[in-house]
Design a protein around this motif. Sequence first.
Motif, PDB file in Angstrom:
ATOM      1  N   TYR A  26       3.217  -7.749  -4.047  1.00 32.53           N
ATOM      2  CA  TYR A  26       2.937  -7.297  -5.656  1.00 32.53           C
ATOM      3  C   TYR A  26       4.229  -6.262  -5.912  1.00 32.53           C
ATOM      4  O   TYR A  26       4.861  -6.317  -6.887  1.00 32.53           O
ATOM      5  N   ASP A  29       7.857  -7.204  -6.301  1.00 29.63           N
ATOM      6  CA  ASP A  29       7.688  -8.417  -7.239  1.00 29.63           C
ATOM      7  C   ASP A  29       8.185  -9.666  -6.858  1.00 29.63           C
ATOM      8  O   ASP A  29       8.666 -10.611  -7.332  1.00 29.63           O
ATOM      9  N   THR A  32       4.433 -12.198  -9.196  1.00 28.08           N
ATOM     10  CA  THR A  32       4.040 -11.448 -10.387  1.00 28.08           C
ATOM     11  C   THR A  32       3.081 -12.424 -11.275  1.00 28.08           C
ATOM     12  O   THR A  32       2.540 -13.342 -11.172  1.00 28.08           O
ATOM     13  N   GLY A  33       3.172 -11.676 -12.586  1.00 24.86           N
ATOM     14  CA  GLY A  33       2.337 -12.432 -13.451  1.00 24.86           C
ATOM     15  C   GLY A  33       0.791 -12.637 -12.992  1.00 24.86           C
ATOM     16  O   GLY A  33       0.267 -11.722 -12.531  1.00 24.86           O
ATOM     17  N   GLY A  36      -0.106 -12.567  -9.678  1.00 22.62           N
ATOM     18  CA  GLY A  36      -0.118 -11.323  -8.964  1.00 22.62           C
ATOM     19  C   GLY A  36      -1.097 -10.372  -9.218  1.00 22.62           C
ATOM     20  O   GLY A  36      -1.730  -9.886  -8.455  1.00 22.62           O
TER      21      GLY A  36
END
Length: 72
Positions: A26, A29, A32-33, A36
Amino acid sequence: MKLKHNIGKLDRALRTLLAIGIALLYLFDIITGKLGISLMLFAIVLLITSLLNFCPLYRIFRFNSCKFDPKS
């Protein structure tokens, strides 16, 4: 109410390593989103249960990965 330990050393180590791995993915990156964030919440739960040596789901399903009985 005192919680009985139901997580063994190997289980505890695996939970901690998995939580650290998810956190690193995480932070860099790679995940993500919403996925994540969901995995980070899961990692936090894994870390908390490993620190407490207690998993509520193990108790519900009457599972115990400890090799010793803390009472004795």
